[in-house]
Design a protein around this motif. Structure first.
Motif, PDB file in Angstrom:
ATOM      1  N   GLY A   1      60.012  24.682  32.322  1.00  0.00           N
ATOM      2  CA  GLY A   1      60.379  23.635  33.275  1.00  0.00           C
ATOM      3  C   GLY A   1      60.247  24.158  34.686  1.00  0.00           C
ATOM      4  N   ASN A   2      61.285  23.965  35.510  1.00  0.00           N
ATOM      5  CA  ASN A   2      61.257  24.394  36.904  1.00  0.00           C
ATOM      6  C   ASN A   2      61.765  25.812  37.120  1.00  0.00           C
ATOM      7  N   LYS A   3      62.126  26.501  36.062  1.00  0.00           N
ATOM      8  CA  LYS A   3      62.689  27.837  36.178  1.00  0.00           C
ATOM      9  C   LYS A   3      61.765  28.849  35.515  1.00  0.00           C
ATOM     10  N   ARG A   4      61.724  30.073  36.086  1.00  0.00           N
ATOM     11  CA  ARG A   4      60.931  31.128  35.471  1.00  0.00           C
ATOM     12  C   ARG A   4      61.836  32.223  34.938  1.00  0.00           C
ATOM     13  N   PHE A   5      61.388  32.851  33.870  1.00  0.00           N
ATOM     14  CA  PHE A   5      62.075  33.957  33.227  1.00  0.00           C
ATOM     15  C   PHE A   5      61.073  35.087  33.082  1.00  0.00           C
ATOM     16  N   ALA A   6      61.545  36.261  32.680  1.00  0.00           N
ATOM     17  CA  ALA A   6      60.647  37.403  32.542  1.00  0.00           C
ATOM     18  C   ALA A   6      60.950  38.174  31.272  1.00  0.00           C
TER      19      ALA A   6
ATOM     20  N   THR B   1      63.647  40.535  41.660  1.00  0.00           N
ATOM     21  CA  THR B   1      63.489  39.660  42.816  1.00  0.00           C
ATOM     22  C   THR B   1      62.045  39.735  43.280  1.00  0.00           C
ATOM     23  N   LEU B   2      61.418  38.575  43.366  1.00  0.00           N
ATOM     24  CA  LEU B   2      60.023  38.458  43.799  1.00  0.00           C
ATOM     25  C   LEU B   2      59.969  37.420  44.899  1.00  0.00           C
ATOM     26  N   ASP B   3      59.558  37.823  46.079  1.00  0.00           N
ATOM     27  CA  ASP B   3      59.544  36.938  47.243  1.00  0.00           C
ATOM     28  C   ASP B   3      60.929  36.321  47.413  1.00  0.00           C
ATOM     29  N   ASN B   4      61.053  35.009  47.323  1.00  0.00           N
ATOM     30  CA  ASN B   4      62.348  34.341  47.499  1.00  0.00           C
ATOM     31  C   ASN B   4      62.947  33.889  46.182  1.00  0.00           C
ATOM     32  N   GLU B   5      62.523  34.498  45.092  1.00  0.00           N
ATOM     33  CA  GLU B   5      62.961  34.054  43.764  1.00  0.00           C
ATOM     34  C   GLU B   5      63.584  35.218  43.000  1.00  0.00           C
ATOM     35  N   THR B   6      64.712  34.965  42.374  1.00  0.00           N
ATOM     36  CA  THR B   6      65.321  35.948  41.478  1.00  0.00           C
ATOM     37  C   THR B   6      65.127  35.447  40.056  1.00  0.00           C
ATOM     38  N   VAL B   7      64.545  36.299  39.224  1.00  0.00           N
ATOM     39  CA  VAL B   7      64.167  35.917  37.865  1.00  0.00           C
ATOM     40  C   VAL B   7      64.987  36.736  36.869  1.00  0.00           C
ATOM     41  N   GLU B   8      65.522  36.055  35.867  1.00  0.00           N
ATOM     42  CA  GLU B   8      66.270  36.734  34.809  1.00  0.00           C
ATOM     43  C   GLU B   8      65.290  37.399  33.846  1.00  0.00           C
ATOM     44  N   VAL B   9      65.549  38.674  33.531  1.00  0.00           N
ATOM     45  CA  VAL B   9      64.750  39.407  32.555  1.00  0.00           C
ATOM     46  C   VAL B   9      65.503  39.321  31.226  1.00  0.00           C
ATOM     47  N   LEU B  10      64.800  38.857  30.203  1.00  0.00           N
ATOM     48  CA  LEU B  10      65.440  38.558  28.921  1.00  0.00           C
ATOM     49  C   LEU B  10      65.226  39.647  27.882  1.00  0.00           C
ATOM     50  N   ASP B  11      66.221  39.802  27.024  1.00  0.00           N
ATOM     51  CA  ASP B  11      66.080  40.565  25.793  1.00  0.00           C
ATOM     52  C   ASP B  11      65.835  39.517  24.718  1.00  0.00           C
ATOM     53  N   LEU B  12      64.567  39.324  24.366  1.00  0.00           N
ATOM     54  CA  LEU B  12      64.184  38.246  23.456  1.00  0.00           C
ATOM     55  C   LEU B  12      64.835  38.397  22.082  1.00  0.00           C
ATOM     56  N   GLU B  13      64.899  39.626  21.586  1.00  0.00           N
ATOM     57  CA  GLU B  13      65.513  39.846  20.283  1.00  0.00           C
ATOM     58  C   GLU B  13      66.982  39.418  20.278  1.00  0.00           C
ATOM     59  N   LYS B  14      67.701  39.782  21.339  1.00  0.00           N
ATOM     60  CA  LYS B  14      69.123  39.428  21.426  1.00  0.00           C
ATOM     61  C   LYS B  14      69.298  37.915  21.561  1.00  0.00           C
ATOM     62  N   LEU B  15      68.452  37.277  22.358  1.00  0.00           N
ATOM     63  CA  LEU B  15      68.519  35.821  22.526  1.00  0.00           C
ATOM     64  C   LEU B  15      68.315  35.123  21.193  1.00  0.00           C
ATOM     65  N   ILE B  16      67.291  35.511  20.466  1.00  0.00           N
ATOM     66  CA  ILE B  16      67.013  34.887  19.165  1.00  0.00           C
ATOM     67  C   ILE B  16      68.152  35.144  18.191  1.00  0.00           C
ATOM     68  N   ALA B  17      68.649  36.369  18.151  1.00  0.00           N
ATOM     69  CA  ALA B  17      69.751  36.711  17.235  1.00  0.00           C
ATOM     70  C   ALA B  17      71.008  35.903  17.562  1.00  0.00           C
ATOM     71  N   MET B  18      71.328  35.764  18.837  1.00  0.00           N
ATOM     72  CA  MET B  18      72.522  35.002  19.234  1.00  0.00           C
ATOM     73  C   MET B  18      72.382  33.539  18.894  1.00  0.00           C
ATOM     74  N   GLU B  19      71.212  32.982  19.118  1.00  0.00           N
ATOM     75  CA  GLU B  19      71.010  31.562  18.853  1.00  0.00           C
ATOM     76  C   GLU B  19      70.956  31.251  17.355  1.00  0.00           C
ATOM     77  N   THR B  20      70.427  32.155  16.562  1.00  0.00           N
ATOM     78  CA  THR B  20      70.359  31.898  15.112  1.00  0.00           C
ATOM     79  C   THR B  20      71.707  32.133  14.454  1.00  0.00           C
ATOM     80  N   ALA B  21      72.558  32.957  15.088  1.00  0.00           N
ATOM     81  CA  ALA B  21      73.897  33.193  14.540  1.00  0.00           C
ATOM     82  C   ALA B  21      74.852  32.058  14.895  1.00  0.00           C
ATOM     83  N   ALA B  22      74.541  31.324  15.955  1.00  0.00           N
ATOM     84  CA  ALA B  22      75.451  30.264  16.429  1.00  0.00           C
ATOM     85  C   ALA B  22      75.492  29.080  15.481  1.00  0.00           C
TER      86      ALA B  22
END
Length: 151
Positions: free
Chosen positions: A24-29, A130-151
């Motif tokens: 969408g309108n947000k970027r992640f890394a 931080t890149l130019d005027n944007e702060t981007v969250e760096v993700l741990d994809l494994e942790k994100l998937i594990a947390m969402e599948t456990a929920a």
């Protein structure tokens, strides 16, 4: 993106390489060393299942790759249609596995200092870049998937 450019995610000047992707309108890394490739939409195979986030599988380079839609967890239900698949090498328990995530546009290779997350960020955010005027969250994809599948 070339694989050789993505393998070494730590640069000589102490900066790290990241692959930025839009939802969408947000970027992640993701750390660049985790990313295998950006793929154009292929034929997604769907099947009945009960696994959260899993939208189907792709066949790519002779491998069956699960496709996870993390947009709902990161930006909510109003994400525009996904246009590409970002394929990352993930470690689940003791096995390495390619996992694709749906993204809404072109990805970008960028470098910057990984800053420690501050404030109230989700557990799967490993840092900020931080890149130019944007702060981007760096993700741990494994942790994100594990947390969402456990929920």
């Amino acid at each position: 993106m070339e694989r050789s450019a993505l393998r070494n995610s730590k640069m000589a000047n102490g900066e790290n390489s990241f692959v930025l992707f839009p939802l969408g309108n947000k970027r992640f890394a993701l750390p660049a060393g985790k990313v295998t490739e950006l793929a154009k939409p292929d034929r997604l195979q769907t099947f009945p299942h009960r696994t959260p986030l899993l939208t189907g599988v792709l066949t790519r380079r002779g491998r069956i790759i699960p496709v996870c839609d993390i947009a709902q967890a990161l930006v909510g239900p109003d994400t525009p249609p996904r246009k590409f698949y970002l394929i990352a090498n993930c470690q689940f328990e003791k096995r390495q596995e390619w996992t694709a995530i749906s993204v809404t546009g072109e990805c970008e290779l960028a470098s910057g200092q990984l800053l420690q997350p501050g404030g109230k960020l989700a557990e799967y955010v490993t840092g900020l870049v931080t890149l130019d005027n944007e702060t981007v969250e760096v993700l741990d994809l494994e942790k994100l998937i594990a947390m969402e599948t456990a929920a």
